[in-house]
Write a protein that holds these residues in place. Sequence first.
Motif, short mmCIF file in Angstrom:
data_model
loop_
_atom_site.label_atom_id
_atom_site.label_comp_id
_atom_site.label_asym_id
_atom_site.label_seq_id
_atom_site.Cartn_x
_atom_site.Cartn_y
_atom_site.Cartn_z
N HIS A 118 6.47 2.24 6.91
CA HIS A 118 5.42 2.13 5.67
C HIS A 118 4.50 0.86 6.01
CE1 HIS A 118 7.57 4.92 2.50
NE2 HIS A 118 8.15 5.43 4.06
N GLN A 119 3.40 1.26 5.66
CA GLN A 119 2.93 -0.16 5.28
C GLN A 119 2.97 -1.26 4.70
OE1 GLN A 119 -1.71 0.41 5.33
NE2 GLN A 119 -1.96 -2.02 4.68
N ARG B 285 1.66 9.58 11.51
CA ARG B 285 1.81 8.10 11.37
C ARG B 285 3.07 8.00 12.56
NH1 ARG B 285 2.14 3.99 7.39
NH2 ARG B 285 -0.18 4.89 7.21
N GLN C 256 -4.67 2.46 11.78
CA GLN C 256 -5.30 3.57 10.59
C GLN C 256 -6.79 3.68 11.47
OE1 GLN C 256 -7.17 0.38 8.06
NE2 GLN C 256 -5.64 1.12 6.71
N TYR D 139 4.75 -3.08 9.13
CA TYR D 139 5.05 -2.25 9.33
C TYR D 139 6.66 -2.10 8.75
CZ TYR D 139 0.34 0.38 10.19
OH TYR D 139 -0.77 -0.04 9.35
N PRO E 51 0.60 -1.12 -0.46
CA PRO E 51 -0.06 0.40 0.17
C PRO E 51 0.74 0.96 0.30
CG PRO E 51 -0.87 -1.54 1.32
CD PRO E 51 0.55 -2.10 0.92
N GLU E 52 2.77 1.22 0.88
CA GLU E 52 2.82 2.61 1.10
C GLU E 52 4.14 1.95 0.18
OE1 GLU E 52 0.25 4.06 4.22
OE2 GLU E 52 2.42 3.51 5.19
N ARG E 53 4.46 1.81 -1.08
CA ARG E 53 5.76 1.41 -1.35
C ARG E 53 7.13 2.09 -0.28
NH1 ARG E 53 7.74 0.66 -7.87
NH2 ARG E 53 10.21 0.23 -6.83
N LEU E 54 8.30 1.15 -0.37
CA LEU E 54 9.10 1.69 0.27
C LEU E 54 10.43 1.36 -0.63
CD1 LEU E 54 10.87 3.07 2.77
CD2 LEU E 54 11.11 0.33 3.98
#
Length: 492
Positions: free
Chosen positions: A228-229, A464, A455, A224, A171-174
């Motif tokens: 980042h997720q 966050r 969330q 996490y 969902p939140e690319r790293l």
Amino acid sequence: MGEEVKQTEYSRAQRQDYRRKVQLSLDVFETMLTQSSFEFERPLTGMEIECNLVDADYQPAMTNQDVLASIADPAYQTELGAYNIEFNVPPRPLPGRSGLELEADIRASLNAAETKANASGAHIVMVGILPTLMPEHLADGWMSDSTRYQALNDSIFTARGEDIAIDISGPERLSLHAATIAPESACTSMQLHLQVSPASFASNWNAAQVLAGPQLALGANSPYFFGHQLWAETRIELFTQATDTRPEELKSQGVRPRVWFGERWITSIFDLFEENVRYFPALLPELSDEDPLAELGAGRTPNLSELRLHNGTVYRWNRPVYDVVQGRPHLRVENRVLPAGPTVIDMLANSAFYYGMLRTLSEEDRPVWTKMSFAAAESNFVASARDGMDARLYWPGEGEVTPDELVLRRLLPMAHEGLRRWGVAAEVRERFLGVIEGRAKTGRNGATWQVSTVQALQERGMTRPQALAEMLRLYCERMHSNEPVHTWDGPA
């Protein structure tokens, strides 16, 4: 932590001598498999739990030396990161009510360790990846004081010749580059050991490979990393990338990674050790004085130190282990699939499911791995790491199913039957497999609880980093309650 080494740099001659010694050890091991008497009449199970240390604000505490000095128990050891410790649970047999005794013993030991860690201003957390870990924590002073870890870091970067690229979707690319193996220290797991005979090793290893996907879907607890997720069990992909000795060109040539699912079903434990020797250059070419041929010829059990050290630097998710205890050799399957946590009962539920399934799968007349490709087992593993309880898994006779369907319809009865064959008491089976059933019915594991809690906290206005720290505080409260994660509520 693996076996300690004496040096961090090795000469070309040492590397050549080590290669010869590893090959000689492999030949001796092959002879032993046909001639030697391996210990397996009373199969033992063992467990290792890697933990994280945090301070009063639930940030990483780089104080494992102080904490270990306070705990003063040889069952607790260092791990790669200065914010990690490892708890080695003494081996014991499975039958009877030993599972309940094990639960009580682990809780008592961890509670005592937590009390002593508090004296050093730290708390112990069992989780797959510490949610509050950020890049600045791994800039300086992150590594435990150990020659082995320094040597491993140096060898991996010498082999690569460049920084390690970490690129994980989700969902939140790293995407980042690392100049050390520090990101590997974020990956904290529980390892399950089962002592087996040479004749039954292959069927147990194959069964463990089949089971790796469903295991991960049920037990995911690492959503996490660096804020980042990412994946439900990010630890799998992070560990794979953080220890990769291959630059892009070698990946393109099909050179195998050090963190490896494997590529085929096996017929003997020898297949795995032979692959290790054939495919993987030495990372820690430390030589012993033992002549394994002479030891075997004299009627003694060789330690095969070089072969074992080499095996310890090939990170299979199900690893073969050769060991010698009181002069007798034995073999173990080491299952490295699962993350640590969330609670002792959750981890013991995961282990009961694993041992029960292994017994049933390994004894089937027509084993499940004869009905599915190895690639399908690996695909299940990756899908489960990425998507957790939302994964789609292939299973012979079922086609493509969700983990909850697969577990409730097919696997839970098999796990119950396997534990019954082990002689595990009914109350133990019901307690631990009841947790697995609850997870499958609710669709809630550690990863889903972490994500929904963060969330909810962010919807209340937290940033966050604030939400991750508060989630971890709530996680630790519930971890100490020993109530299984599928029953946890969110923030009040």
